[in-house]
Each structure stands twice: as structure tokens, then as C-alpha cells.
Enzyme design. Structure first.
Site, PDB file in Angstrom:
ATOM      1  N   SER A 142       0.846  -1.192   0.000  1.00 48.31           N
ATOM      2  CA  SER A 142       0.000   0.000   0.000  1.00 48.31           C
ATOM      3  C   SER A 142       0.881   1.241   0.000  1.00 48.31           C
ATOM      4  CB  SER A 142      -0.897  -0.011   1.248  1.00 48.31           C
ATOM      5  OG  SER A 142      -1.661   1.160   1.312  1.00 48.31           O
ATOM      6  N   GLY A 143       0.621   2.144  -0.947  1.00 41.31           N
ATOM      7  CA  GLY A 143       1.411   3.357  -1.060  1.00 41.31           C
ATOM      8  C   GLY A 143       2.567   3.243  -2.032  1.00 41.31           C
ATOM      9  N   THR A 147      -2.168   2.010  -7.819  1.00 44.54           N
ATOM     10  CA  THR A 147      -3.325   2.691  -8.399  1.00 44.54           C
ATOM     11  C   THR A 147      -2.882   3.748  -9.415  1.00 44.54           C
ATOM     12  OG1 THR A 147      -4.559   2.342  -6.342  1.00 44.54           O
ATOM     13  CG2 THR A 147      -5.389   4.020  -7.855  1.00 44.54           C
ATOM     14  N   ASN A 192      -0.738   5.071   3.225  1.00 48.69           N
ATOM     15  CA  ASN A 192      -1.132   5.653   1.944  1.00 48.69           C
ATOM     16  C   ASN A 192      -2.423   6.439   2.145  1.00 48.69           C
ATOM     17  OD1 ASN A 192      -1.538   6.268  -0.708  1.00 48.69           O
ATOM     18  ND2 ASN A 192      -1.891   4.182  -1.399  1.00 48.69           N
ATOM     19  N   SER A 195      -5.291   4.471  -0.391  1.00 50.97           N
ATOM     20  CA  SER A 195      -4.998   3.041  -0.452  1.00 50.97           C
ATOM     21  C   SER A 195      -6.204   2.262  -0.967  1.00 50.97           C
ATOM     22  CB  SER A 195      -4.616   2.525   0.949  1.00 50.97           C
ATOM     23  OG  SER A 195      -4.405   1.131   0.921  1.00 50.97           O
ATOM     24  N   SER A 196      -5.971   1.407  -1.952  1.00 49.24           N
ATOM     25  CA  SER A 196      -7.041   0.548  -2.468  1.00 49.24           C
ATOM     26  C   SER A 196      -7.315  -0.551  -1.449  1.00 49.24           C
ATOM     27  CB  SER A 196      -6.629  -0.068  -3.811  1.00 49.24           C
ATOM     28  OG  SER A 196      -6.441   0.923  -4.780  1.00 49.24           O
ATOM     29  N   GLY A 424      -0.201  -6.160  -2.409  1.00 50.85           N
ATOM     30  CA  GLY A 424       1.047  -6.897  -2.278  1.00 50.85           C
ATOM     31  C   GLY A 424       1.093  -7.687  -0.987  1.00 50.85           C
ATOM     32  N   GLU A 426       1.655  -8.723   2.650  1.00 51.93           N
ATOM     33  CA  GLU A 426       1.538  -7.900   3.848  1.00 51.93           C
ATOM     34  C   GLU A 426       2.002  -8.669   5.072  1.00 51.93           C
ATOM     35  OE1 GLU A 426      -2.332  -6.289   4.383  1.00 51.93           O
ATOM     36  OE2 GLU A 426      -2.174  -4.892   2.693  1.00 51.93           O
TER      37      GLU A 426
END
Length: 1044
Positions: A142-143, A147, A192, A195-196, A424, A426
Site C-alpha cells: 500500500s502506497g 493505483t 497511503n 490506499s485501495s 502486495g 503484507e
């Protein structure tokens, strides 16, 4: 002419063709495109563009150092073979413009530096030329920029692909679907700001022309727990804040909402409602516009906003316990809003929130809920409403993106390009059910990546006729089996009857996993009772089983389902189908659904040709230019980049087509330079023999050369750099010689052309001038002969010439002033005109002179005119007095006694002059002062007024014609005080008197007394002498200055 180059932010060196024009970047004479090999000469500064070329490819430190060098130079993209590694710069590098798109469009993968557009263009060209479906898989933490990478890919295809025949509506919908999905599926997290919180796979359909004609989106594992709970420093999904901040007042009033997010329980748990980097108000405008683009009607937007508002109101539903500890709703106002927004019965919703319906042996029973159970039911309903609405939203977007030409013949020839934006790997301090599903997904993707990478490598080796060498790698199939294997896998255990029926507690779930063979005695001892550990491809991860079963089961009580199925909200009626109530099967758990959708995704990806983008974030603080080595090492490990590199380097590090290799390095061999006439393969064979390649360093395929070690390529590139210096010198010398020779020839041709033109021009001018001169002379001669004849055509030119010459000569010789009497002699024909012109000229000079004189000078001239009228031709010394100016007085105010001034009183003195008075008797001279006033002549002696003669008694003034200074005042005889005085003459002072007349005789007679006259005799002499003569007359001898 110097060769100028420029380094652009992508790491590409381009030639500046003209200093005042845009840089060009094309093969051939227009510019020099620097390929991947060209950047190897600067590898010590900017690293290598492909990790495969790292000499120490097994060293993680060398891998990270190469990333650091490129990141320091703003080169955020690097290859691992066909895999693109992207480092988030956290700032705009200006490398996504239309110019950059054109630079990467239609260019071979390795002809340009690494870039996301290079991957996008390669995938698109493969899709069009090979007519095979493609997929781009984007992964990272994330980040890390997943996206943003998806947006840039869609932007590239929207800008560079040809427009469909029916306009760009599909392209607009593809682009505008992102803001809507981000609003409903993205949130601010600690890592992020955007973040998605769901996985996304998007298919873009292209027709046979390469134009986008449709699309489809699949979503995976929305983090619906975020709806009811957020960690400290995090936010709920963006749409809640956007609606409160940007919604119109009328809309908020209808939805029963306030603008303050602190008023809603579901928005305050993270204590981060406001974020400086997020503008919810402007984002809401973008979302509203996007909803219109993707075919949302106003009614559908209103229904969607009602559901979003209902989730916020659900969070504000509070319960209180009655006497029997049963939960009761205490917030009636919130319940009324929910009833209206969800279009359900209020009593039914109240009962569903405080009771649970149980069916036992065909009978329905209502079991009251306690406070904890009621809160769980409320949160479960909020999560179910939001997650199903999100699923409906994705379906709505898919219907908008669906191709409208499915029945046309061209539909059958469409190809698909997939974009996978997935979370990704985690690893947190506390890893729960969500991390378990995410890491399971990454295990499957890693397994697929290794299989497809090895498969593509093997296929390339076989196509080139090179023996395939088996590659040793970490096979994570055992981990995937541990999770998904039937009857034994963790997911199978989670869906076992014991777990589903709640007969196994979460605390008792952990002893199941150590029965697998990967768990040893030491591992068992290091784990807590509520933990288990999996050895993933990226490392060990310890999971906490707390909440596992609840999150997996995700139960929604039956009466809540029945209530929502009765909703009259069109969206809710689609989200909660009544068929669920009649279905006797137990709903599939989250893990089962995710497993099935993941297997479906694997099938989709296996049916396509994959491309990979691995995203890395350089630091947790989102600061540009900061490179956190510990964090990046963590991501390199969890993304499996070292494993990817090891698999890629298991065979040959470098491969190129014979044509490209020979074209680049042919200058290193005399036999191949400057051109090779035979087959490219033979030329490469001659070249590598000359370079001294050892057999174990390379292999010759059917169409490519394979080089095993990067150091072999580096040595070749360094030799090329040295060779280029000598070639550059020769080329520059030849070019300079050619350039200046061409320039000289151009200048010479230009000079000859100019000279010939100028000589012709001069000759024509000279001939024209001679012709004109001859004609002029002929006309003048003819006119001169006939000059005395009347004016006719033969003499008109001559006469005009004579007149013109006279006028031009007159213009140069005009008189300078009034006294200048010179005037050119005119020809006979212009004598009358000359006189008129002379008269006009004199009048003009006189007029100019008169306009230019001052009042003082005018008075002088007037006095001079009076003096001229009186004395001109009569007084001998008059000509000498003309240049001298008149003065106002000859005695100063201090020379006149104050007693005299007092005696005169208010009578002013107009003129004062010292005189010598001669007595009537004896003519004795006496010094006196002569004062002229407006009324009388006053004679003063030693500050005493001796005599006053009124102008009325004055009968005349007499002067001689000589150059003496005597004058005689004649008074009436009755005035027995008549005097005779001599002084220097001043005519201006005598203006009140009658005009004096010089006598024509040489004497002046005056009345000396009663019955007695006096005489003054004037005689010319050499000097002035005044004496009494023997005859009793006053004798005056005066010099004669002018002859008469």
C-alpha cells in the site's frame, strides 16, 4: 557544428537537432536513440537499467544499491528482464506527458530506457500483432503506486489508441470508472492516503483496429470491516467524507446528514477525519461528474446516496438493556432516517436489530439479543449493505463499459488486455484473516509468475535451438496446498462443520495447523495459543486466529436479510435477492468465495500473455528523495524480486536479435565495419570471434545471440565506447570538412549570383542615366536657341530650367537681415516676379524683426526716430550718437540732495544731468544740476533749487550745427531770470519741449535782459573751446566731425 545531447528524466539521452527547436528522438539521421546498452557506460553513476546485467546478481545489497543509484538520479523504473520495477518518487517527475507517450509508441522494448509506457506499448503491440489476449499484473505494498500505475496505463491507451468509430465514450467511461471505484473502495491508511482496499482486475476490449470498445471489472476481497472500524490515524472509505464535505445543502438535508464527520460513530474511530493532502470537496465534484459519464441516472444517484447515508445512520444506532438484559433501540430519530432511506418498515427493522430469527424443526423462533449481539448485528448489517452496494456498483460500471456492438461481426475479432491492481504481500505486527487471504493471493500469483517465467524462458530457448537447463527455485506449491488443499488445507478446516457451527473456539483453532509437516518442535514452542505460522516464499508470517472464524463466516442474521429483501430501494432490492431466503444451503464463507474467485483469476491470467509491474515505496513518510533501505529490503523480499532475478539469470543474462547486435557492435571488427554484406548471423559470428568470446560465454541461436555473463557485455560496451571516440573524431573531421566545403560552395555560388546581378543592375542604371542626360542636354540646347521666342514645347523645358535655377539660387542667397540689400540678378522673364518676391521678402523680414523686439528696445527705437527727425543732417555729431543707447538719467539718486527732493515734493524727476551754466554777464561758468520733471526744468546749485522754469514759459531751445554740447533755453521776456547753460545734449530728456532747431547761421542770439540781447558765435576748429570774445560775444570753437 557540435553534437548536443540532453538527459531526460527517464534516463534517455537524446540529440538536440536544433537549439531553438524541440528535441527529436528517432532512429536514423533525425536523432540518436540511446538503447539499454548505451547507458552501461554510466553504470557507476546511474546503475544498470536491467537487474539481469548485475554482475553479483545473488547479492541483495547490490540489488538495493542499484535501486538507490537510479532513485537518486530520478530514474524510478528498472527492468528484471521483462518485469518492470517501479519506485514511487512521491512527486511529479514530468515523465507522463504526450511527448513521452509518443517517444515510447511503436518502439522495441529495449530501444528506450525503462518506463511504464514501454511496458504498455509492448503489451498493446503484442495484442494487435499476435491477436492474443494480454495482461499487466501490478503488485506492491500500500502506497507503492499501484493505483497510479493503473491510471497511467489507462491514460496511455486512451491517448495513443485509435478512437472507436462511435466516438470516445468507452475511453471516457474507462477513465471515469477510476474516481468512482476509488471513492467507494479506497481509504486513507497509515501507509497511503489513497490506499485501495480491494483487489481489482479490469479487462479492456479492443477491436481489430486497436480501438477500445468495451471493458469489464472484477473486484476481490473488499475490506468491509473498515466500514465499522478503523485503526488510529486511518479513515473510512472516501465516499463518506466526500459526501459530507461536497454534498449540496439540500441533499444533506434530505439525507438527514450534518457536515461534521465527528457526528458519526463510523467516522471517528480513526480520529483522522480531516487530511491536509486530501480535498474531499473537489473529489466529490469529480465523482459526481464521473457518475454521469458512466450512465448513472439522477434516480440511481439518489438511491446510491441514500444507501451511503444509511450506513452512517446505522453507526449512530444505540442500544440500551431492559430489565431482562435484552437490547432495545434508544435512537428513534436515527431509526426513522434508516426506515426512509432504506425504504423498509420501521417496526420490522427495529425487531431485526434487536432479535434473531432461528428456524428449528420447521418452526421460526425470535431470540432477543443482548447489547453485544445487537451491536454485532448492527455492524454486520452495515458491512453487508456497503459491500453488496459496492458489488452492485462494479456491476453497474460493467454494464456501462460493455460493448454495444456485441452482435456485429467485428465483436468476434476483439482482443482483451487485462490490468490487475492487486494488494502486495503484507506482514504486520498483528496479522489476521485479511492478511491471510492477501498473502494466499500473492502465493498464487508468485506460483503463476514462476511457472509463466520459466515457461517463457523454456519456450524461447527451444525456439532458438538452445538446450534448456533445469532451474532450481523455491517451489511454493507446498504452501499453496497447505492453504487450499481439500480436506487438509486451512480453508477446508475453516469451512468444516465444527467451525461453521461454532463448536470450535478461535482459541482452540491453532493446534490444527502444527500437524502439517513444516512445523517442528521449536516452531510449536515459539507460537502462542492463538497463533500459527506459515513459511511463505517471502518469509515467515505469524497469524493470530482472533477473529478468524467471525470474519470468515461473516454471518448476517436471517431476519436482517428478510428486512433488507423487503426494501423498496431499487439498489437494495438488487443487492438482497429474495432467493437467498428460500435457499437452504449455508452461504459460502469469505475464504471459500475468495478461493474460488482467485482460482478463476488464475485461469484468466493463464489464458493471457502476462506482463509484470512491481511497485516499491521508498519510505513510509511519503517524502520525495528519501530512500529507506530497511523498508525497501523488506519489499524486495516480499515481492520476490531476488527470486525473479535468480530465475531470469539461471540461463543467459543477455540476448539480442542478430541484426540489432551486429548494428550496434559492428564497428569493433574491421571485417564488419562499416557494412556487412552477408547474413547477420554470419556477421555476428565473425564479430564475436574477433572480440575473443569464449565458448562458455555465449551461444548462437536461430535468430538471437545469448550472452551468459554481464561482464562479457560490459567489456564489449566499454570497447565500443573507446572505439566511438576514434570514430567520432573521424566523423567529426569528415563532417566538418564536408560541412565547410558545402558552405564555401554555397557562398561562392551566392557571390557569383549577386555579382552578376549587381553588374547588370549597375549597367542598366548607367545606360538609363546616360540616355536621360543626352535627352536633357538636347532639350536644353534646343531651348537655349529658342530662348527669346514665345513659349513653346521646344523652349518650355529650358525656360522652366532657367526659372527653377533662379528660384533655387534665390533660396540660397536670400538677404540675411533688413539692412542687407543684396538680391540675385533675375533673368529677363522673371524681373517682375523678382521685384514682387523681393518686396515680400523685405516685408517678411521687417515683420519678423518687429515681432522679435522687446518693449525696452521699442522705446529706444522710438526715441532714435525722434532724434533722427530733429538732428539728422542738421547736427554735425549726430551720426556718432546713433549707435549709442539712450539712458534714463545721468545722475544717481544718491547724487541728488535730499533737500532738493523734499523741495520737489511728489513731483518725480524724469531726467537728471550735471551741466555747466554760463552767466549772462561775463559768461562765467558755474557747475549746476539740471533736473527735468513732468512740468518744469529745475536748476540746482549745491543742494539748493536756484531756478525753476515751467514748460509753459519756455518758448524754444536752440543748438548749433557743430559738435559742441551747448543749448539755449528761450523763455518769455517777462522772466528776468533767463539763463544760458551748456551741457551734453540728451534728446530724450527734451521730449516735453518743442523741437529744437539748429540755426542755419553761425551764431545764436538770445535775450540777455531788458532791452539787451546776447550772442553766441560758433566757429569750427580743431578742438572744443568756449571763451568770451572781445566783442562781448560768447565764442564757441567746436571740431567738425563730418563733412557736409
Amino acid at each position: 557544428m557540435a553534437l548536443q545531447v540532453e538527459l531526460v528524466p527517464t534516463g534517455e539521452i537524446i540529440r538536440v537537432v536544433h537549439p531553438h527547436r524541440p528535441c527529436k528522438l528517432a532512429l536514423g539521421s533525425d536523432g540518436v536513440r540511446v538503447t539499454m546498452e548505451s547507458a552501461l557506460t554510466a553504470r557507476d553513476r546511474v546503475g544498470v537499467q536491467d537487474f539481469v546485467l548485475l554482475e553479483n546478481f545473488t547479492s541483495e545489497a547490490a540489488f538495493i544499491e542499484n535501486l538507490r543509484r537510479r532513485f537518486r538520479e530520478n530514474l524510478i523504473y528498472t527492468y528484471i528482464g521483462p518485469v518492470l520495477v517501479s519506485v514511487n518518487p512521491y512527486r511529479d517527475l514530468q515523465i507522463y506527458s504526450r511527448q513521452h507517450m509518443e517517444r515510447y509508441r511503436g518502439v522495441s522494448f529495449y530501444e528506450v530506457p525503462p518506463h511504464l509506457f514501454a511496458v504498455a506499448d509492448t503489451v498493446y503491440r503484442a495484442l494487435r500483432t499476435e491477436r492474443r489476449d494480454q495482461a499487466v499484473m501490478i503488485s506492491g505494498e500500500s502506497g507503492a503506486g499501484k493505483t497510479e500505475a493503473t491510471k497511467r496505463l489507462l491514460q496511455f491507451y486512451a491517448e495513443t489508441c485509435p478512437a472507436p468509430e462511435r466516438g470516445g465514450a468507452v475511453r471516457d467511461r474507462l477513465l471515469q470508472s477510476n474516481p468512482v471505484l476509488e471513492a467507494f473502495g479506497n481509504a486513507k491508511t497509515l501507509r497511503n492516503d489513497n490506499s485501495s482496499r480491494f483487489g481489482k482486475y479490469m479487462d479492456v476490449q479492443f477491436d481489430f483496429k486497436g480501438a477500445p470498445v468495451g471493458g469489464h471489472i472484477l473486484s476481490y476481497l473488499l475490506e468491509k470491516s473498515r466500514v465499522v472500524h478503523q485503526n488510529h490515524g486511518e479513515r473510512n472509505f472516501h465516499v463518506f467524507y466526500q459526501l459530507l464535505e461536497g454534498g449540496e445543502e439540500e441533499t444533506l438535508r434530505r439525507l438527514g446528514l450534518e457536515r461534521n464527520p465527528q457526528s458519526y460513530l463510523y467516522l471517528v474511530k480513526g480520529q483522522c477525519a480531516k487530511v491536509s493532502s486530501i480535498n474531499d470537496k473537489s473529489d466529490w465534484k469529480v465523482v459526481r461528474k464521473a457518475l454521469t459519464v458512466i450512465d448513472f441516472t439522477e434516480d440511481e444517484v439518489e438511491d446510491l446516496l441514500s444507501i451511503v447515508a444509511s450506513v452512517l445512520h446505522l453507526g449512530n444506532i444505540h442500544f440500551a438493556a431492559d430489565e431482562e438484559s435484552n437490547a432495545q433501540v434508544t435512537t428513534e430519530n436515527q431509526l426513522k432516517y434508516l426506515t426512509r432511506l432504506l425504504s423498509v418498515e420501521g417496526s420490522t427493522l427495529r425487531e431485526a436489530l434487536t432479535h434473531r430469527k432461528i428456524i428449528a424443526k420447521g418452526e421460526e423462533l425470535l431470540s432477543p439479543l443482548n447489547l453485544e449481539q445487537a451491536a454485532y448485528a448492527r455492524d454486520a448489517l452495515a458491512k453487508a449493505v456497503y459491500s453488496r452496494t459496492f458489488t452492485w456498483l462494479v456491476g453497474k460500471i460493467n454494464r456501462s463499459l460493455a460493448s454495444k456492438d456485441a452482435e456485429s461481426p467485428s465483436w468476434r475479432s476483439t482482443t482483451v488486455l487485462g490490468l490487475l491492481d492487486i494488494y502486495g504481500f503484507e506482514v504486520f505486527q498483528h496479522n489476521s484473516f485479511e492478511q491471510f487471504c492477501i498473502n494466499y493471493c500473492n502465493e498464487k500469483l508468485q506460483q503463476l509468475f514462476i511457472e509463466l517465467t520459466l515457461k517463457s524462458e523454456q519456450e524461447e530457448y527451444e525456439a532458438e535451438g538452445i538446450a534448456w537447463e533445469p532451474v532450481q527455485y523455491f517451489n511454493n506449491k507446498i504452501i499453496c496446498d497447505l492453504v487450499e488443499e481439500k480436506f487438509k488445507g486451512i480453508i477446508s478446516i475453516l469451512v468444516s462443520p465444527l467451525c461453521l457451527q461454532g463448536l470450535v473456539l478461535e482459541a482452540d483453532f491453532h493446534p490444527i495447523t502444527p500437524r502439517h509437516k513444516l512445523a517442528d518442535q521449536r516452531t510449536r514452542k515459539s507460537l502462542g495459543r492463538g497463533e500459527f505460522r506459515l513459511l511463505h516464499y517471502a518469509g515467515e508470517v505469524t497469524y493470530s486466529v482472533t477473529g478468524f472464524l467471525d470474519k470468515n463466516n461473516d454471518l448476517l442474521f436471517r431476519n436482517l436479510k428478510e428486512t433488507m429483501c423487503s426494501s423498496k430501494n431499487p439498489i437494495m432490492s438488487q443487492c438482497f435477492d429474495r432467493s437467498e431466503l428460500s435457499d437452504k444451503k449455508r452461504p459460502e464463507t469469505v475464504a471459500t468465495q475468495f478461493k474460488m474467485s482467485l482460482l478463476q483469476l488464475m485461469e484468466i491470467l493463464q489464458s493471457k500473455e502476462p506482463a509484470y509491474v512491481r511497485c516499491i515505496k521508498p519510505n513510509d513518510a511519503k517524502q520525495p528523495g528519501r530512500f529507506d533501505e530497511v523498508l525497501i529490503r523488506h519489499q524486495v523480499k516480499y515481492l520476490g524480486l531476488m527470486e525473479n532475478l535468480r530465475v531470469r539469470r539461471a540461463g543467459f543474462a543477455y540476448r539480442r536479435k542478430y541484426e540489432a547486435f551486429l548494428q550496434r557492435y559492428k564497428s569493433l571488427c574491421p571485417e564488419t565495419w562499416p557494412t556487412w554484406a552477408g547474413r547477420p548471423q554470419d556477421g555476428v559470428a565473425v564479430l564475436v570471434r574477433h572480440l575473443g568470446y569464449k565458448p562458455e560465454e555465449y551461444k548462437m541461436g536461430r535468430t538471437k545471440i545469448f550472452i551468459r555473463f554481464p561482464k562479457t557485455l560490459f567489456a564489449t560496451e566499454d570497447a565500443l565506447e573507446v572505439r566511438r571516440q576514434s570514430l567520432a573524431t573521424k566523423i567529426q573531421a569528415a563532417w566538418r570538412g564536408f560541412h565547410w566545403r558545402q558552405k564555401f560552395l554555397r557562398v561562392k555560388r551566392s557571390a557569383i549570383c549577386i555579382q552578376s546581378w549587381w553588374r547588370g543592375t549597375l549597367g542598366r542604371r548607367k545606360a538609363t542615366k546616360r540616355k536621360w542626360a543626352a535627352q536633357t542636354i538636347r532639350r536644353l540646347i534646343r531651348g537655349f536657341i529658342l530662348r527669346h521666342a514665345p513659349r513653346c514645347p521646344e523652349n518650355a523645358f529650358f525656360l522652366d530650367h532657367v526659372r527653377t535655377s533662379f528660384l533655387l539660387n534665390l533660396r540660397r542667397q536670400l538677404p540675411r537681415n533688413v539692412l542687407d540689400t543684396s538680391w540675385p540678378t533675375p533673368p529677363p522673364a522673371l524681373r517682375e516676379a523678382s521685384e514682387l518676391l523681393r518686396e515680400l521678402c523685405i516685408k517678411n523680414m521687417v515683420w519678423k524683426y518687429c515681432r522679435g523686439i522687446s518693449p525696452e528696445w521699442k522705446q529706444q527705437l522710438q526715441q532714435k526716430a525722434v532724434a533722427s527727425e530733429i538732428f539728422k543732417g542738421k547736427k554735425d555729431n549726430y551720426p556718432q550718437s546713433v549707435p549709442r543707447l539712450f539712458i534714463s538719467t545721468r545722475l544717481g539718486a544718491d547724487e541728488i540732495s535730499s533737500r532738493v527732493l523734499q523741495a520737489l515734493g511728489s513731483e518725480p524727476i524724469q531726467y537728471a544731468v550735471p551741466v555747466v551754466k554760463y552767466d549772462r554777464k561775463g559768461y562765467k561758468p558755474r557747475s549746476r544740476q539740471l533736473l527735468l520733471t513732468p512740468n518744469a526744468v529745475v536748476i540746482v546749485e549745491d543742494a539748493k533749487v536756484k531756478q525753476r522754469i515751467d514748460y509753459a514759459n519756455l518758448t524754444g531751445i536752440s543748438v548749433s550745427s557743430l559738435s559742441d554740447s551747448l543749448f539755449v533755453l528761450h523763455v518769455q521776456r517777462e522772466d528776468n531770470k533767463q539763463k544760458v547753460a551748456g551741457a551734453h545734449l540728451r534728446v530724450g530728456g527734451l521730449s516735453p519741449w518743442k523741437n529744437p532747431h539748429p540755426p542755419r547761421s553761425s551764431s545764436i542770439t538770445f535775450a540777455g535782459g531788458p532791452g539787451r540781447d546776447g550772442t553766441i558765435d560758433f566757429t569750427p576748429g580743431s578742438e572744443l573751446l568756449i571763451t568770451k570774445a572781445k566783442n562781448g560775444h560768447l565764442a564757441v570753437v567746436a571740431p567738425r566731425l563730418n563733412s557736409r
